[in-house]
Design an enzyme around this catalytic site. Structure first.
Site, PDB file in Angstrom:
ATOM      1  N   PHE A 123       0.829  -1.214   0.000  1.00 51.09           N
ATOM      2  CA  PHE A 123       0.000   0.000   0.000  1.00 51.09           C
ATOM      3  C   PHE A 123       0.868   1.271   0.000  1.00 51.09           C
ATOM      4  CE2 PHE A 123      -1.943   2.932   3.316  1.00 51.09           C
ATOM      5  CZ  PHE A 123      -2.724   3.647   2.412  1.00 51.09           C
ATOM      6  N   TRP A 171      -2.239   5.492   8.273  1.00 47.18           N
ATOM      7  CA  TRP A 171      -2.308   6.068   6.933  1.00 47.18           C
ATOM      8  C   TRP A 171      -3.378   5.290   6.170  1.00 47.18           C
ATOM      9  CZ3 TRP A 171       3.486   6.643   4.968  1.00 47.18           C
ATOM     10  CH2 TRP A 171       4.223   7.319   5.929  1.00 47.18           C
ATOM     11  N   TYR A 201       3.819  -7.649  17.467  1.00 50.41           N
ATOM     12  CA  TYR A 201       4.211  -6.733  16.380  1.00 50.41           C
ATOM     13  C   TYR A 201       4.898  -5.488  16.943  1.00 50.41           C
ATOM     14  CZ  TYR A 201       3.040  -3.111  12.778  1.00 50.41           C
ATOM     15  OH  TYR A 201       3.043  -2.072  11.874  1.00 50.41           O
ATOM     16  N   TYR A 250      -5.974 -10.947  21.744  1.00 46.68           N
ATOM     17  CA  TYR A 250      -6.089  -9.598  21.175  1.00 46.68           C
ATOM     18  C   TYR A 250      -6.110  -8.587  22.307  1.00 46.68           C
ATOM     19  CZ  TYR A 250      -7.755  -5.598  18.476  1.00 46.68           C
ATOM     20  OH  TYR A 250      -7.865  -4.362  17.891  1.00 46.68           O
ATOM     21  N   TYR A 305     -11.129 -11.381  16.596  1.00 45.38           N
ATOM     22  CA  TYR A 305      -9.686 -11.600  16.391  1.00 45.38           C
ATOM     23  C   TYR A 305      -9.172 -12.880  17.041  1.00 45.38           C
ATOM     24  CZ  TYR A 305      -9.045  -6.693  14.844  1.00 45.38           C
ATOM     25  OH  TYR A 305      -9.084  -5.495  14.170  1.00 45.38           O
TER      26      TYR A 305
HETATM   27  N1  LIG Z   1      -0.416   1.716   6.644  1.00 45.56           N
HETATM   28  C1  LIG Z   1      -0.241   2.162   7.857  1.00 45.56           C
HETATM   29  O1  LIG Z   1      -1.020   2.940   8.375  1.00 45.56           O
HETATM   30  C2  LIG Z   1       0.947   1.755   8.680  1.00 45.56           C
HETATM   31  C3  LIG Z   1       0.917   2.103  10.023  1.00 45.56           C
HETATM   32  C4  LIG Z   1       2.011   1.795  10.814  1.00 45.56           C
HETATM   33  C5  LIG Z   1       3.111   1.171  10.266  1.00 45.56           C
HETATM   34  N2  LIG Z   1       3.129   0.850   8.953  1.00 45.56           N
HETATM   35  C6  LIG Z   1       4.342   0.186   8.445  1.00 45.56           C
HETATM   36  O2  LIG Z   1       4.623   0.633   7.126  1.00 45.56           O
HETATM   37  C7  LIG Z   1       5.133  -0.444   6.340  1.00 45.56           C
HETATM   38  C8  LIG Z   1       4.303  -0.616   5.068  1.00 45.56           C
HETATM   39  O3  LIG Z   1       2.938  -0.824   5.410  1.00 45.56           O
HETATM   40  P1  LIG Z   1       1.779  -1.010   4.333  1.00 45.56           P
HETATM   41  O4  LIG Z   1       0.567  -0.464   4.957  1.00 45.56           O
HETATM   42  O5  LIG Z   1       2.224  -0.516   3.010  1.00 45.56           O
HETATM   43  O6  LIG Z   1       1.667  -2.610   4.331  1.00 45.56           O
HETATM   44  P2  LIG Z   1       1.553  -3.631   3.100  1.00 45.56           P
HETATM   45  O7  LIG Z   1       1.282  -4.964   3.689  1.00 45.56           O
HETATM   46  O8  LIG Z   1       0.599  -3.114   2.098  1.00 45.56           O
HETATM   47  O9  LIG Z   1       2.999  -3.600   2.464  1.00 45.56           O
HETATM   48  C9  LIG Z   1       4.073  -4.395   2.914  1.00 45.56           C
HETATM   49  C10 LIG Z   1       4.726  -5.009   1.691  1.00 45.56           C
HETATM   50  O10 LIG Z   1       5.896  -5.727   2.119  1.00 45.56           O
HETATM   51  C11 LIG Z   1       5.971  -6.915   1.364  1.00 45.56           C
HETATM   52  N3  LIG Z   1       6.755  -7.912   2.103  1.00 45.56           N
HETATM   53  C12 LIG Z   1       6.451  -8.452   3.305  1.00 45.56           C
HETATM   54  N4  LIG Z   1       7.372  -9.368   3.642  1.00 45.56           N
HETATM   55  C13 LIG Z   1       8.268  -9.412   2.624  1.00 45.56           C
HETATM   56  C14 LIG Z   1       9.441 -10.182   2.393  1.00 45.56           C
HETATM   57  N5  LIG Z   1       9.856 -11.109   3.261  1.00 45.56           N
HETATM   58  N6  LIG Z   1      10.130  -9.962   1.261  1.00 45.56           N
HETATM   59  C15 LIG Z   1       9.693  -9.048   0.353  1.00 45.56           C
HETATM   60  N7  LIG Z   1       8.597  -8.303   0.511  1.00 45.56           N
HETATM   61  C16 LIG Z   1       7.882  -8.478   1.646  1.00 45.56           C
HETATM   62  C17 LIG Z   1       4.524  -7.359   1.182  1.00 45.56           C
HETATM   63  O11 LIG Z   1       4.373  -8.250   0.086  1.00 45.56           O
HETATM   64  C18 LIG Z   1       3.821  -6.024   0.975  1.00 45.56           C
HETATM   65  O12 LIG Z   1       3.704  -5.712  -0.401  1.00 45.56           O
HETATM   66  C19 LIG Z   1       5.152  -1.665   7.267  1.00 45.56           C
HETATM   67  O13 LIG Z   1       6.438  -1.790   7.816  1.00 45.56           O
HETATM   68  C20 LIG Z   1       4.158  -1.317   8.365  1.00 45.56           C
HETATM   69  O14 LIG Z   1       4.480  -1.956   9.575  1.00 45.56           O
HETATM   70  C21 LIG Z   1       2.059   1.109   8.152  1.00 45.56           C
HETATM   71  O1  LIG Z   2     -13.921  -4.630  11.270  1.00 49.95           O
HETATM   72  C1  LIG Z   2     -13.226  -4.025  12.134  1.00 49.95           C
HETATM   73  C2  LIG Z   2     -11.815  -3.870  12.060  1.00 49.95           C
HETATM   74  C3  LIG Z   2     -11.163  -3.185  13.066  1.00 49.95           C
HETATM   75  N1  LIG Z   2     -11.851  -2.643  14.106  1.00 49.95           N
HETATM   76  C4  LIG Z   2     -11.149  -1.840  15.142  1.00 49.95           C
HETATM   77  O2  LIG Z   2     -10.633  -0.684  14.476  1.00 49.95           O
HETATM   78  C5  LIG Z   2      -9.426  -0.237  15.101  1.00 49.95           C
HETATM   79  C6  LIG Z   2      -8.362  -0.048  14.049  1.00 49.95           C
HETATM   80  O3  LIG Z   2      -8.005  -1.302  13.530  1.00 49.95           O
HETATM   81  P1  LIG Z   2      -6.916  -1.517  12.347  1.00 49.95           P
HETATM   82  O4  LIG Z   2      -7.130  -2.894  11.825  1.00 49.95           O
HETATM   83  O5  LIG Z   2      -6.954  -0.442  11.347  1.00 49.95           O
HETATM   84  O6  LIG Z   2      -5.501  -1.515  13.087  1.00 49.95           O
HETATM   85  P2  LIG Z   2      -4.873  -0.691  14.289  1.00 49.95           P
HETATM   86  O7  LIG Z   2      -5.100   0.759  14.160  1.00 49.95           O
HETATM   87  O8  LIG Z   2      -5.313  -1.310  15.569  1.00 49.95           O
HETATM   88  O9  LIG Z   2      -3.358  -1.061  14.048  1.00 49.95           O
HETATM   89  C7  LIG Z   2      -2.671  -0.650  12.876  1.00 49.95           C
HETATM   90  O10 LIG Z   2      -1.984   0.469  13.271  1.00 49.95           O
HETATM   91  C8  LIG Z   2      -0.760   0.825  12.761  1.00 49.95           C
HETATM   92  C9  LIG Z   2      -0.004  -0.195  11.938  1.00 49.95           C
HETATM   93  O11 LIG Z   2       1.224  -0.506  12.502  1.00 49.95           O
HETATM   94  C10 LIG Z   2      -0.715  -1.374  11.505  1.00 49.95           C
HETATM   95  O12 LIG Z   2      -1.092  -1.158  10.188  1.00 49.95           O
HETATM   96  C11 LIG Z   2      -1.828  -1.797  12.393  1.00 49.95           C
HETATM   97  O13 LIG Z   2      -1.221  -2.466  13.471  1.00 49.95           O
HETATM   98  C12 LIG Z   2      -9.138  -1.256  16.196  1.00 49.95           C
HETATM   99  O14 LIG Z   2      -9.638  -0.756  17.406  1.00 49.95           O
HETATM  100  C13 LIG Z   2      -9.945  -2.486  15.791  1.00 49.95           C
HETATM  101  O15 LIG Z   2     -10.311  -3.286  16.891  1.00 49.95           O
HETATM  102  C14 LIG Z   2     -13.235  -2.785  14.181  1.00 49.95           C
HETATM  103  O16 LIG Z   2     -13.883  -2.317  15.139  1.00 49.95           O
HETATM  104  N2  LIG Z   2     -13.884  -3.477  13.200  1.00 49.95           N
END
Ligand SMILES: NC(=O)c1ccc[n+]([C@@H]2O[C@H](COP(=O)([O-])OP(=O)(O)OC[C@H]3O[C@@H](n4cnc5c(N)ncnc54)[C@H](O)[C@@H]3O)[C@@H](O)[C@H]2O)c1
Ligand SMILES: O=c1ccn([C@@H]2O[C@H](COP(=O)(O)OP(=O)(O)O[C@H]3OC[C@@H](O)[C@H](O)[C@H]3O)[C@@H](O)[C@H]2O)c(=O)[nH]1
Length: 389
Positions: free
Chosen positions: A28, A215, A185, A335, A331
């Site tokens: 993403f 995000w 995590y 959890y 979950y």
């Molecule tokens: N989206 C958010 O709000 C959010 C919040 C907190 C932290 N993060 C961090 O940001 C980073 C990216 O998140 P995202 O939302 O894009 O997640 P995502 O799952 O969409 O992207 C992660 C990508 O890493 C690749 N990947 C995983 N393991 C791999 C491996 N062993 N070798 C090669 N590729 C591998 C997956 O195929 C995937 O495409 C992560 O480290 C996540 O912990 C994201």
């Molecule tokens: O169907 C659903 C899914 C989720 N939730 C709740 O919605 C909240 C947000 O859940 P998300 O699945 O988006 O994940 P969280 O915000 O808890 O964690 C995320 O935060 C930051 C990143 O590191 C990760 O991408 C993820 O851990 C949680 O309280 C969860 O319990 C619902 O109430 N219903």
């Protein structure tokens, strides 16, 4: 299109063309970062991932102006000897690879810990040994729960920012007990942050750590049964989108009382580009990247998404748009949850002058428009197929 004028950094100095090794580029965040870099800069990307569906549109046509500036390498960083060579060929490595969906933390804790700590180790080591800069993606989850969550429910101190505001250089990391495997995590991410920081302190690694605060936007996760497993549980945006598309009630875990701040992916990516192009301001720092103005409870998020989706799709909302479920049912065992997440923005404001712009309503409007256009027909097809018993 990438501009032909010379790009300058925040201090007015010209920015040199970089080769960036982006690990997890097919996910993403990676897909939006690739798009931004190719459209607005002249940098080159070595894109590493096991999947490339979300960046296919950037890889295929040779006629595009960025042809030759992105190269995809299908690599699993767990076991691929090409990794060090690709890091050596680059000026900067950005590591996004991770298992990062909460449904996995308590049900696949070993995979979660390996992915977020063990598999990231060689990346840190190769950057440090070869004198390469690293931008490592951590998470807001490293803060865990707020101090205020341990106060009595009616304590006035809960309203005091000192008890909930999350500051990179001051807040503690508060996780639940070991049986609460949700924290596998956050704990793995915290340890890799400490390792990156120590490599900086002891061996001079040039690093930046990013802590994203929820995000969200187009291409986040998957819609179960359409472009992901039917039984899969993605993050909340995709869970709620899936329910809206299917005209099913949105499931509120434990009453939907937890609070989150959501930031639009396109705002957040601006912050990452500033980090890439301003190493002297970004190196050695940990940055919260979020939108403190977009705070809601999960229940409020569900209500807003329901209203926005009714506008976007032209279909009235269900009479009962939400349903309560327990976290154990949703979950499974182990959890636990972060109660509240408001990022302090002092450091990112001071170092990079970055601020988010998009309101929650506006970002949900563009995201749900995308979800509707991308998935509505596919969902209809899936739902019209007879279910096999
Ligand atoms: N989206 C958010 O709000 C959010 C919040 C907190 C932290 N993060 C961090 O940001 C980073 C990216 O998140 P995202 O939302 O894009 O997640 P995502 O799952 O969409 O992207 C992660 C990508 O890493 C690749 N990947 C995983 N393991 C791999 C491996 N062993 N070798 C090669 N590729 C591998 C997956 O195929 C995937 O495409 C992560 O480290 C996540 O912990 C994201
Ligand atoms: O169907 C659903 C899914 C989720 N939730 C709740 O919605 C909240 C947000 O859940 P998300 O699945 O988006 O994940 P969280 O915000 O808890 O964690 C995320 O935060 C930051 C990143 O590191 C990760 O991408 C993820 O851990 C949680 O309280 C969860 O319990 C619902 O109430 N219903």
């Amino acid at each position: 299109m990438a501009s032909s004028t010379v790009r300058v950094d925040l201090d007015g100095k010209p920015i040199n063309q970089l080769t960036i090794c982006m690990i997890g580029a097919g996910g993403f965040i990676g897909s939006h970062l690739c798009e931004k870099i190719l459209n607005e800069t002249q940098h080159k990307i070595l894109a590493l991932d096991v999947y490339n569906d979300k960046i296919k549109h950037l890889l295929e046509p040779d006629s595009l102006s960025w042809a030759g500036r992105i190269q995809f390498h299908r690599i699993n960083i767990k076991h691929d000897s090409r990794l060090e060579g690709l890091i050596k060929m680059s000026d900067l490595t950005i590591n996004l690879a991770a298992i990062c969906t909460p449904a996995d933390y308590n049900t696949r804790p070993l995979d979660t810990i390996y992915s977020n700590f063990v598999d990231a180790l060689p990346v840190v080591k190769y950057c440090s040994e070869n004198g390469k800069r690293l931008i490592h993606f951590s998470t807001c989850e490293v803060y865990g729960k707020t101090i205020g969550s341990f106060l009595p429910k009616d304590s006035p101190l809960r309203q005091d920012p000192a008890y909930y505001m999350l500051k990179e250089d001051a807040s503690p990391c508060i996780f639940g007990s070991i049986e609460k495997q949700r924290w596998s995590y956050a704990c793995a991410k915290q340890l890799i942050e400490r390792l990156v920081y120590a490599e900086g302190a002891e061996n001079g690694l040039e690093f930046t750590i990013v802590r994203p605060f929820n995000w969200i936007g187009p291409r986040m996760d998957f819609i179960p049964g359409v472009d992901g497993p039917s039984e899969g549980v993605p993050r909340v945006l995709a869970c709620f989108s899936n329910a809206l598309l299917r005209r099913e009630p949105l499931k509120l875990v434990d009453g939907g009382e937890s609070q989150r701040t959501f930031v639009y992916i396109k705002d957040a990516i601006e912050a990452v580009l500033l980090m890439i192009e301003n190493p002297s301001r970004a190196n050695g720092h940990i940055f919260n990247v979020g939108n403190p103005n977009n705070e809601v409870t999960v229940r409020q998020l569900a209500e807003m998404m329901t209203a926005v989706y009714a506008n976007v799709s032209g279909e009235p909302a269900l009479e009962k748009p939400t349903v309560d479920v327990s976290s154990k049912e949703f979950y499974g065992e182990g959890y636990d949850d972060s109660d509240k997440r408001i990022p302090d923005m002092t450091i990112i404001n001071r170092q990079l002058g970055w601020n988010p712009k998009t309101s929650l309503w506006d970002l949900l409007d563009s995201t749900l428009t995308y979800q509707h256009k991308t998935y509505a027909e596919a969902i209809k097809k899936v739902m019209s197929q007879p279910t096999t018993s």
